[in-house]
Design a protein around this motif. Structure first.
Motif, PDB file in Angstrom:
ATOM      1  N   VAL A 136      45.313  33.097  43.167  1.00 15.79           N
ATOM      2  CA  VAL A 136      46.351  33.985  43.695  1.00 15.79           C
ATOM      3  C   VAL A 136      47.724  33.518  43.227  1.00 15.79           C
ATOM      4  N   LEU A 137      47.977  32.226  43.349  1.00 17.02           N
ATOM      5  CA  LEU A 137      49.341  31.743  43.127  1.00 17.02           C
ATOM      6  C   LEU A 137      49.678  31.512  41.661  1.00 17.02           C
ATOM      7  N   GLY A 178      41.526  36.758  42.277  1.00 17.23           N
ATOM      8  CA  GLY A 178      41.920  35.914  43.417  1.00 17.23           C
ATOM      9  C   GLY A 178      41.971  36.714  44.700  1.00 17.23           C
ATOM     10  N   GLY A 179      42.408  37.962  44.596  1.00 18.12           N
ATOM     11  CA  GLY A 179      42.460  38.804  45.788  1.00 18.12           C
ATOM     12  C   GLY A 179      41.071  39.068  46.340  1.00 18.12           C
ATOM     13  N   LEU A 180      40.101  39.250  45.439  1.00 20.41           N
ATOM     14  CA  LEU A 180      38.738  39.523  45.909  1.00 20.41           C
ATOM     15  C   LEU A 180      38.132  38.306  46.597  1.00 20.41           C
ATOM     16  N   SER A 181      38.361  37.102  46.039  1.00 21.60           N
ATOM     17  CA  SER A 181      37.847  35.931  46.756  1.00 21.60           C
ATOM     18  C   SER A 181      38.594  35.769  48.077  1.00 21.60           C
ATOM     19  N   GLY A 182      39.808  36.309  48.140  1.00 16.27           N
ATOM     20  CA  GLY A 182      40.546  36.305  49.403  1.00 16.27           C
ATOM     21  C   GLY A 182      39.871  37.167  50.446  1.00 16.27           C
ATOM     22  N   VAL A 183      39.352  38.318  50.031  1.00 20.60           N
ATOM     23  CA  VAL A 183      38.640  39.162  50.987  1.00 20.60           C
ATOM     24  C   VAL A 183      37.398  38.431  51.500  1.00 20.60           C
TER      25      VAL A 183
END
Lengths: 535, 290
Positions: free
Chosen positions: A398-399, A369-374
């Motif tokens: 993420v959540l 999730g963090g990578l799709s956040g980037v």
């Protein structure tokens, strides 16, 4: 000092309250923690039910079960129930139960206010549910079709249910601020002698930072929705361009709260992981100091990058560049936390009880999730992803792992401590696998749907998106119903089971494992002495 | 946390009904407020009932705390908890005001210049509002609320600045008296502070009436009216609350509740009063003056 002598010293006071008074008038951190957790569990099921209705509707193209306004009302309610009703109260419940035990305090610093911050929640929940049901009555006005972000001008036009929602947010804000004040004061003022800040258990640190964030950002949201209320009823024009205002102003106020809120949801779970992973790796946490530093960095940078939720509103190039760079920088301290967890496991004598399974799942899926956040943080790319199902997939990755799985890990980790019984490990592992597979089945296909162009918050979709939506909906049903198993396991553990020892887990360290399981009504009335080797 | 001895007297309050009464009063008040705002007549009465219950709650809860304090149940640790709690409460209030100040700055420096055609979003002006010139004060391209005269800084607002700053001095004078166990100075200082505070509120009320009647400056006067009344209104509300708190403290001072070493309540109110004072300076500079 041994715990038994400590309780004998204090056997003289208290008649423990019983019956309904015990719960309604409580000043006991354990009872209030239990209330928080039960409230969160009930809201989890309500929020989950609305999510399953949404997915049932999206099972096939066309409009089958709901109408568009009701659909968006469910989207709004799902988000608010989950964030404010389930995750935050559950994290606060863990804080209430564990912080005094961990720091060797007899209770929270301000026990009556603690009870107030809990009991405001059912009031807020009532207002929230009223905002959902009022439109079904004659004269109730239109449904809240804005999503949880409540952007004007749409939110100015919605009927009286929006007023219920605005006041629900005020109440939730009061509750969070009071709870945060209490937690900060407890942590700064009630630690056992000898426990310096840098010896404090990691869960306490994460909650200290979370509480700071809440005190700083929740009042801003309260101010924003107050302006909304005045625009709706008293003729002000904060969000009305005709009067010189700007609807985008609300977005800034909302996301000034909304982005740090992500860390409010995430950090307590990071705290849980910082206990679960060392316990089941039988090694101390790797890089305690760097964890504390990383967390403070995440919280600080997280306060000043809010507008990455609004790239498409037309900010200047300088502004979007700043928000993009700031957002990407956050991945450095977050990555540091993840690497610390991995380094903790490295060459550890690991076993995989349910809390540890959740912990490993979090590290993998939250990183995803963090990578799709980037990806979403990059302005030109985000212009394509904005308001698509890709965003939905991203923040659920993420959540759910970052917040909810962390809470599940915490619940399984500490349930034997709270109830005095071991939970059913076999059932819990089944729950874990069904839950995690259901989750991935639900949200993984949504990445592709979003990249292919399916917008979110719309009841219908192009037939070319059908297959992935079918998979996602089937996953959602598996995922949703798996929580009934959680409920069953929790009830079963409360009612009985193998007796838990004080330490419960072989590798568990810390003050909370020195009190018996279940702990007596009052604990640490004489402060423990802190051993040198304790982190 | 100096010695272990101190900790054997941890204070934990008995179960208390006040939190649950607080929950009921908030729920009733807000439920009534929704009804009242949407034209249901009984709404007002429900709000009134809820507020009465809330007042009863404040009265009862503080009575309990005061009696616990007077019967010496509190130790230094509890006192410290209270102080920290008040400090962080004020911090949250600061951020509440920051939302409104932020709105003011955003509208003056970003939103209005855009509407006036500045920057690369200036096309808005060409398409929507090509008559509009960005300036402050503004009631927007729609000229909402009709022509108005903005509030000047050097009349009543300047007097009010003087009043509030003086009240900051008088409360420090009272504190100084308290520290020397001089009850007479304490009571006089508090009375002077309350008088100055009430005078401030009266001037503010007069200013509002004047704005509505002579200047046609109303809450509906576009974004200038919105920010003006919202910021000064919330501040005025806080001054009123502060004055009520000061009155409670005055009553307790007269009864001799405070000593040079035990006066958390006095200090909490004093901090709060200084906080509204500082917010006022921000208002005077950014709302009235520039």
């Amino acid at each position: 000092m041994s715990y038994t002598t400590a309780i004998n010293d204090d056997a003289h006071h208290h008649h423990n309250p019983t019956g309904w008074r015990r719960w309604l008038f409580s000043t006991n951190h354990k009872d209030i923690g239990t209330l928080y957790l039960l409230f969160a569990l009930s809201m989890l099921f309500m929020g989950g039910a609305s999510a399953m209705l949404i997915r049932a509707e999206l099972f096939q193209p066309g409009i089958q079960l709901l109408d568009p306004d009701l659909y968006n009302n469910l989207v709004t309610n799902h988000a608010l129930l989950m964030i404010f009703g389930a995750v935050m109260p559950a994290a606060a419940g863990l804080a209430n139960w564990m912080i005094p035990l961990m720091i060797g305090a007899p209770d929270m610093a301000l026990p009556r206010m603690n009870n107030l911050s809990f009991w405001i929640l059912p009031a807020a929940g009532t207002m929230l549910i009223l905002s959902f049901v009022v439109p079904f009555f004659p004269g109730g006005g239109s449904q809240i079709n804005t999503g949880w972000t409540l952007y004007p001008p749409l939110s100015v036009q919605v009927g009286m249910s929006m007023d219920f929602l605005i006041f629900a947010i005020h109440l939730l804000g009061i509750s969070s601020v009071l709870a945060s004040i209490n937690i900060i004061v407890t942590l700064l003022n009630m630690r056992a002698p000898g426990m310096t800040l840098m010896k404090m258990p990691m869960f306490c640190w994460t909650w200290l930072v979370t509480a700071f964030l809440l005190i700083l950002v929740v009042p801003v949201l309260a101010g924003g929705v107050t302006m909304l209320l005045f625009d709706r009823h008293f003729g002000t024009s904060f969000f009305d361009a005709a009067g010189g205002g700007d609807p985008v102003l609300f977005q800034h106020l909302f996301w000034f709260f909304g982005h740090p809120e992500v860390y409010v949801l995430l950090l307590p779970s990071i705290g849980v992981l910082s206990h679960v992973i060392p316990t089941f790796s039988r090694k101390p946490l790797f890089g305690y100091k760097s964890m504390v530093g990383a967390m403070i960095a995440v919280a600080t940078i997280g306060m000043v990058v809010w507008a990455h939720h609004q790239y498409t509103i037309g900010m200047s190039l300088g502004a979007v560049s700043y928000f993009m760079i700031g957002t990407i920088i956050i991945s450095i301290p977050v990555g540091l936390m993840i690497f610390n967890f991995i380094a903790t496991m490295w060459r550890g004598a690991m076993t995989f009880e349910t809390p540890m399974l959740f912990a490993v799942a979090i590290i993998m899926m939250f990183t995803f999730g963090g990578l799709s956040g980037v990806m979403l943080a990059v302005v030109p790319a985000d212009m394509q992803y904005h308001d698509s199902m890709f965003v939905v997939a991203h923040f659920h990755y993420v959540l759910m792992p970052g917040a909810v799985f962390g809470l599940f890990a915490g619940v399984f980790y500490w349930l034997p401590k709270w109830t005095g019984h071991m939970y059913d490990e076999k059932l819990a592992k089944i729950f874990f696998w069904v839950n995690v597979i259901g989750f991935n089945l639900t949200f993984f296909p949504q990445h592709f749907l979003g990249l292919a162009g399916m917008p979110r918050r719309i009841i219908d979709y192009n037939v070319m998106f059908t297959e992935f939506n079918v998979v996602s909906s089937i996953g959602a049903m598996i995922f949703g119903f798996s929580h009934l198993l959680l409920l069953y396991i929790v009830i079963k553990t409360i009612r009985g089971g193998e007796k838990a020892t004080a330490q419960v887990w072989e590798g568990a360290k810390g003050l909370e494992w020195e009190v018996p399981s279940p702990p007596p009504f009052h604990t640490w009335e004489t402060p423990p002495s802190i051993k040198q080797e304790q982190q | 946390m100096s010695s272990t001895d101190q900790h054997t007297t941890y204070f934990i309050p008995d179960p208390s009904p006040w939190p649950i009464i607080g929950m009921v009063s908030l729920l009733v008040t807000l439920f009534g407020a929704v009804l009242a705002m949407n034209g249901v007549v009984v709404g007002k009465f429900i709000v009134f009932g809820g507020l009465l219950l809330f007042a009863y709650l404040l009265f009862g809860w503080f009575r309990d705390v005061i009696s616990e304090n007077l019967s010496d149940k509190y130790n230094a640790q509890v006192d410290r908890s209270f102080r920290m709690g008040m400090f962080w409460f004020i911090a949250s209030e600061v951020f509440f005001f920051l939302a409104f100040f932020g709105a003011l700055f955003y509208i003056r420096n970003i939103a209005l210049p855009w509407l006036g055609g500045e920057g690369y979003l200036g096309a808005t002006k060409e398409i929507l509002y090509n008559q509009f010139e960005s300036a402050w004060p503004s009631h927007g391209p729609g000229q909402l609320g009709g022509e108005f005269i903005p509030m000047g800084a050097w009349g009543i607002p300047a007097i009010n600045t003087f009043l509030l700053l003086s009240s900051g001095a008088t409360i420090t004078w009272a504190h100084w008296g308290l520290k020397q166990d001089n009850q007479k100075t304490l009571v006089r200082g508090l009375m002077a502070t309350i008088a100055l505070g009430l005078l401030f509120v009266a001037f503010q009320a007069y200013e509002y009436i004047h704005a509505y009647e002579a200047l046609n400056l109303t809450l509906q006067s576009g974004v200038y009216g919105s920010t003006f009344y919202m910021l000064t209104g919330f501040h005025g509300f806080h001054v009123t609350m502060g004055a009520i708190m000061l009155m409670a403290i005055l009553g307790r001072s007269m009864k001799g509740h405070f000593s040079a070493h035990n006066h958390f309540a006095f200090e909490a109110v004093a901090w709060y009063w200084h906080f509204v004072d500082v917010v006022w300076l921000g208002l005077f500079i950014f709302v009235y003056w520039f």
